[in-house]
Motif scaffolding. Structure first.
Motif, short mmCIF file in Angstrom:
data_model
loop_
_atom_site.label_atom_id
_atom_site.label_comp_id
_atom_site.label_asym_id
_atom_site.label_seq_id
_atom_site.Cartn_x
_atom_site.Cartn_y
_atom_site.Cartn_z
N LEU A 141 0.86 -1.18 0.00
CA LEU A 141 0.00 0.00 0.00
C LEU A 141 0.90 1.23 0.00
O LEU A 141 1.30 1.72 1.07
N GLY A 142 1.26 1.69 -1.18
CA GLY A 142 2.18 2.81 -1.26
C GLY A 142 3.55 2.43 -0.71
O GLY A 142 4.01 1.30 -0.88
N GLU A 143 4.19 3.35 0.00
CA GLU A 143 5.54 3.15 0.51
C GLU A 143 5.58 2.94 2.02
O GLU A 143 6.65 2.78 2.59
N GLU A 144 4.39 2.93 2.67
CA GLU A 144 4.39 2.90 4.13
C GLU A 144 3.57 1.77 4.74
O GLU A 144 3.43 1.71 5.96
N ALA A 145 3.03 0.88 3.92
CA ALA A 145 2.18 -0.17 4.50
C ALA A 145 2.15 -1.40 3.61
O ALA A 145 2.37 -1.33 2.39
N LEU A 146 1.87 -2.53 4.26
CA LEU A 146 1.61 -3.79 3.57
C LEU A 146 0.17 -4.18 3.81
O LEU A 146 -0.38 -3.96 4.90
N LEU A 147 -0.46 -4.79 2.82
CA LEU A 147 -1.82 -5.30 2.96
C LEU A 147 -1.76 -6.82 2.89
O LEU A 147 -1.36 -7.39 1.88
N LEU A 148 -2.18 -7.45 3.98
CA LEU A 148 -2.26 -8.91 4.03
C LEU A 148 -3.70 -9.29 3.69
O LEU A 148 -4.61 -8.99 4.45
N ARG A 149 -3.88 -9.93 2.56
CA ARG A 149 -5.23 -10.24 2.08
C ARG A 149 -5.56 -11.70 2.34
O ARG A 149 -4.85 -12.60 1.89
N LEU A 150 -6.70 -11.92 3.07
CA LEU A 150 -7.13 -13.27 3.41
C LEU A 150 -8.39 -13.69 2.67
O LEU A 150 -8.86 -14.81 2.83
N GLY A 151 -8.97 -12.80 1.88
CA GLY A 151 -10.18 -13.10 1.13
C GLY A 151 -10.56 -11.90 0.30
O GLY A 151 -9.85 -10.88 0.27
N ASP A 152 -11.70 -12.01 -0.38
CA ASP A 152 -12.12 -10.90 -1.24
C ASP A 152 -13.60 -10.55 -1.05
O ASP A 152 -14.20 -9.89 -1.89
N ARG A 153 -14.20 -10.96 0.09
CA ARG A 153 -15.60 -10.65 0.34
C ARG A 153 -15.88 -10.67 1.83
O ARG A 153 -15.03 -11.09 2.63
N ILE A 154 -17.07 -10.20 2.22
CA ILE A 154 -17.46 -10.24 3.62
C ILE A 154 -17.77 -11.68 3.98
O ILE A 154 -18.75 -12.26 3.49
N ASP A 155 -16.94 -12.25 4.83
CA ASP A 155 -17.05 -13.66 5.16
C ASP A 155 -16.65 -13.84 6.61
O ASP A 155 -15.60 -13.37 7.05
N ASP A 156 -17.49 -14.53 7.38
CA ASP A 156 -17.25 -14.68 8.81
C ASP A 156 -15.95 -15.42 9.08
O ASP A 156 -15.16 -15.01 9.95
N ASP A 157 -15.68 -16.49 8.36
CA ASP A 157 -14.47 -17.26 8.59
C ASP A 157 -13.23 -16.43 8.27
O ASP A 157 -12.25 -16.44 9.03
#
Length: 228
Positions: free
Chosen positions: A9-25
């Motif tokens: 995310l730009g030069e100051e952050a990382l985005l850890l992605r665990l899914g691509d939708r609203i999901d309880d698990d």
């Protein structure tokens, strides 16, 4: 490092992605991962920001090695960690925080409409809403506004076509398949079921937001005079 992908995310952050939708698990795994990283808190980490299916890690450049690119250092740290265990810091393991609510009437002008939409009585709608075991999926929209997962699907109702210009602070509402609480007076299009006297956000408190991401919540119907 498994179960998520890493984006910048730009030069100051990382985005850890665990899914691509609203999901309880996926959201449960987001908060478990956040707790695991929080328990280790590397020196380069400035902030952890959970969302529905992702986790942002903000890097503190002042604490990074000047000869090492901050984001690359963060990525190497993630690759070297076993983040499979959340530990005791996972807020989802704490007992649910009870939120007293005065339902209906002047406090919940949309309760009857929600009940009609669901094909049940207002009393049954309150019973369903208070029966839920909710979790703060994320904070957003306004400081301290909790997006809560766990709403009974029978209570799901679309947002209003024309939002109100002012919703009182403490309003407990439904927006689509979620429920939430307005931390301050503001415009909004969610359906208002009731009101709580609890202060959701106070910048003077050590922890300004009453509800932290991952925290479990239960609503309790308040008797007359208990929640105004």
């Amino acid at each position: 490092m498994t179960g998520f992908t890493v984006e910048r995310l730009g030069e100051e952050a990382l985005l850890l992605r665990l899914g691509d939708r609203i999901d309880d698990d996926a959201n449960r795994r987001v908060h478990a991962l956040a707790a695991a990283i929080d328990a280790r808190w590397p020196p380069w980490l400035c902030d952890i920001v959970p969302a529905y299916a992702s986790l942002a890690l903000f890097v503190d450049d002042d604490r990074s090695d000047p000869d090492d690119a901050p984001l690359q250092r963060a990525e190497r740290w993630l690759q070297a960690q076993d983040l499979s265990a959340a530990g005791d810091r996972d807020p989802g393991r704490r007992p649910p925080l009870e939120i007293p609510v005065r339902y209906g009437g002047e406090y919940g002008p949309d309760l009857e409409a929600v009940a009609v939409h669901a094909g049940i009585t207002a009393e049954e709608a309150v019973a369903l809403h208070t029966a839920g075991d909710y979790r703060v999926a994320m904070l957003g929209f306004a400081p301290g506004f909790p997006y809560l997962l766990g709403l009974d699907p029978r209570l799901a109702m679309p947002r209003m076509d024309t939002p109100r210009t002012r919703i009182p602070a403490g309003s407990v509402a439904i927006g689509g398949a979620q429920t939430g609480i307005y931390p301050r007076a503001s415009p909004g299009g969610w359906r208002i079921l009731g009101h709580t006297p609890l202060v959701l956000f106070d910048p003077a408190r050590p922890a300004p937001a009453l509800l932290e991401p991952g925290r479990r919540v239960r609503f309790v119907a308040a008797a007359d005079g208990d929640a105004a």
